[in-house]
Design an enzyme around this catalytic site. Structure first.
Site, PDB file in Angstrom:
ATOM      1  N   LYS A 199     -11.989  -5.876  -0.243  1.00 59.11           N
ATOM      2  CA  LYS A 199     -10.829  -5.654  -1.096  1.00 59.11           C
ATOM      3  C   LYS A 199     -10.595  -6.921  -1.917  1.00 59.11           C
ATOM      4  CE  LYS A 199      -5.948  -4.458  -0.939  1.00 59.11           C
ATOM      5  NZ  LYS A 199      -4.838  -4.042  -0.077  1.00 59.11           N
ATOM      6  N   ARG A 219       2.101  -1.441  -6.529  1.00 61.31           N
ATOM      7  CA  ARG A 219       3.176  -2.294  -5.991  1.00 61.31           C
ATOM      8  C   ARG A 219       4.522  -1.834  -6.530  1.00 61.31           C
ATOM      9  NH1 ARG A 219      -0.133  -8.011  -6.339  1.00 61.31           N
ATOM     10  NH2 ARG A 219      -1.748  -7.413  -4.844  1.00 61.31           N
ATOM     11  N   LYS A 247     -12.854  -1.880  -2.964  1.00 59.96           N
ATOM     12  CA  LYS A 247     -11.648  -1.667  -3.758  1.00 59.96           C
ATOM     13  C   LYS A 247     -11.344  -2.876  -4.627  1.00 59.96           C
ATOM     14  CE  LYS A 247      -6.752  -1.167  -2.960  1.00 59.96           C
ATOM     15  NZ  LYS A 247      -5.710  -1.228  -1.987  1.00 59.96           N
ATOM     16  N   TYR A 252      -6.056   8.703  -7.799  1.00 57.71           N
ATOM     17  CA  TYR A 252      -4.820   9.361  -8.246  1.00 57.71           C
ATOM     18  C   TYR A 252      -5.132  10.549  -9.154  1.00 57.71           C
ATOM     19  CZ  TYR A 252      -2.942   5.204  -6.147  1.00 57.71           C
ATOM     20  OH  TYR A 252      -2.650   4.230  -5.224  1.00 57.71           O
TER      21      TYR A 252
HETATM   22  C1  PBG Z   1      -1.571  -2.801   0.509  1.00 59.15           C
HETATM   23  C2  PBG Z   1      -2.333  -1.928  -0.400  1.00 59.15           C
HETATM   24  C3  PBG Z   1      -2.481  -2.127  -1.773  1.00 59.15           C
HETATM   25  C4  PBG Z   1      -3.169  -1.020  -2.241  1.00 59.15           C
HETATM   26  C5  PBG Z   1      -3.454  -0.199  -1.153  1.00 59.15           C
HETATM   27  N1  PBG Z   1      -2.944  -0.786  -0.002  1.00 59.15           N
HETATM   28  C6  PBG Z   1      -1.946  -3.185  -2.697  1.00 59.15           C
HETATM   29  C7  PBG Z   1      -2.175  -4.596  -2.434  1.00 59.15           C
HETATM   30  O1  PBG Z   1      -3.055  -5.016  -1.692  1.00 59.15           O
HETATM   31  O2  PBG Z   1      -1.410  -5.377  -2.998  1.00 59.15           O
HETATM   32  C8  PBG Z   1      -3.488  -0.797  -3.687  1.00 59.15           C
HETATM   33  C9  PBG Z   1      -3.728   0.583  -4.103  1.00 59.15           C
HETATM   34  C10 PBG Z   1      -3.648   0.807  -5.561  1.00 59.15           C
HETATM   35  O3  PBG Z   1      -3.460  -0.098  -6.387  1.00 59.15           O
HETATM   36  O4  PBG Z   1      -3.766   1.978  -5.916  1.00 59.15           O
HETATM   37  N2  PBG Z   1      -2.147  -3.432   1.525  1.00 59.15           N
END
Ligand code: PBG
Length: 331
Positions: free
Chosen positions: A199, A209, A255, A320
């Protein structure tokens, strides 16, 4: 006679039948996971930065998912929207089994037993600062091991509430091993782990967020670079994936997806585990915004972005666009 230095590739592109006959990759509704946001309210409300998505009441979330099941989408990633008043520096509501995510999981399991449920494991919906773990103010950083100790408990509660898979998205070191052991010791050896293994510290999480109201004021620019990956690196992502596989992850996730196709491809070639990719909120919203301006065709852009992620090697995709695309695929 054809010249040896010249090949008529267009023979295989001449009409739909031959193009379909030689098509290499496919997009199927069954390979898509729809993220769903649930909140405590009875009314559902629009999420401005994520057009077409809403913070849903539990009952609206279930009817939305039930429509998707009819379209062939079987898997849902549930995310909680936690009221600001319930947040604190250590994210303690993450362990309150009466809070929204646990109630939603229980309601889904009884109301929609066919749905496959994936629950995020991380503290960011619950913390006032919006970080994924416990903030150590002396170190001015997230405390890895203290966070993992909480995530283990959270994973057990999520499994207990009905999650088929828990999905640690926090990027703490050692959390897959700890969560696997915690689940096994609590009678949840059948609950799987989809690790957000690679990630990246991406600006493309901004709309997400906003969707969950991260932090206290919905701050979208939280600096997570001490735990999420540097976008300039790919070998480190492969190492993370190899490590999470060794610690017991069932599925590895990359991701974001679209800007990290090389990472998806590399990880796919080095593991026999299923590889997932998350087309994140900013990837979706960027396409929607361009389409709103009339600069891109939204449906075509959605299909092209997703088939590219499949082509790179993702077995399935969190997106999405899941519902829109499932409708397009039926047509
Ligand atoms: C949180 C989390 C995030 C996403 C999924 N789980 C955001 C982050 O790490 O700040 C992002 C998903 C998205 O942007 O669609 N742990």
């Amino acid at each position: 006679m054809e010249s040896t230095s010249f090949k008529r590739f267009r023979r295989l592109r001449a009409n739909p039948s031959i193009r379909e006959l030689v098509q290499e990759h496919f997009l199927l509704a069954q390979n898509l996971v729809l993220p769903i946001f649930v909140h405590e309210e009875r009314e559902s409300i629009d999420i401005p930065h994520l057009p077409g998505h809403r913070r849903l009441s539990i009952s609206d979330a279930i009817s939305h998912a039930s429509d998707c099941l009819l379209l062939g989408i079987k898997s849902f990633a549930l995310f909680p929207v936690v009221p600001p008043g319930s947040k604190d520096a250590s994210g303690s509501q993450a362990l309150n089994s009466d809070s929204i995510i646990y109630r939603a999981l229980r309601a889904f399991r009884s109301g929609l037993p066919e749905a496959l449920l994936i629950a995020d494991v991380a503290l960011d919906p619950y913390t006032t600062h919006g970080h994924d773990g416990i903030w150590d103010s002396r170190m001015r950083d997230v405390d890895n091991d203290a966070t993992v100790a909480v995530l283990e408990k959270m994973a057990i509660l999520l499994a207990q509430a009905g999650a088929h898979f828990v999905a640690p998205s926090d990027m703490m070191d050692g959390r897959i091993r700890a969560i696997r052991a915690a689940l096994d010791h609590s009678g949840y050896s059948h609950t799987g782990i989809i690790s957000y293994a690679a990630k990246y510290a991406s600006c493309y999480y901004g709309p997400f967020r906003q969707a969950i109201g991260a932090g206290i004021a919905g701050v979208t620019t939280i600096d997570k670079r001490t735990y999420q990956l540097n976008p300039a690196n790919s070998r480190e992502a492969v190492l993370e994936c190899i490590q999470d596989a060794a610690e017991g992850a069932d599925i590895l996730m990359i991701k974001p997806a679209g800007h990290y196709l090389d990472v998806i491809k590399e990880v796919k070639s080095r593991t026999m585990l299923p590889v997932a990719a998350y087309q994140v909120s900013g990837e979706y919203s960027a396409i929607c915004a361009a389409a709103e301006k009339g600069w891109l065709d939204k449906n075509q852009a959605a299909l092209e972005s997703l088939i590219s992620i499949r082509r790179a090697g993702a077995d399935f995709i969190f997106t999405y666009f899941a519902k829109d695309v499932a409708i397009l695929l039926r047509a």
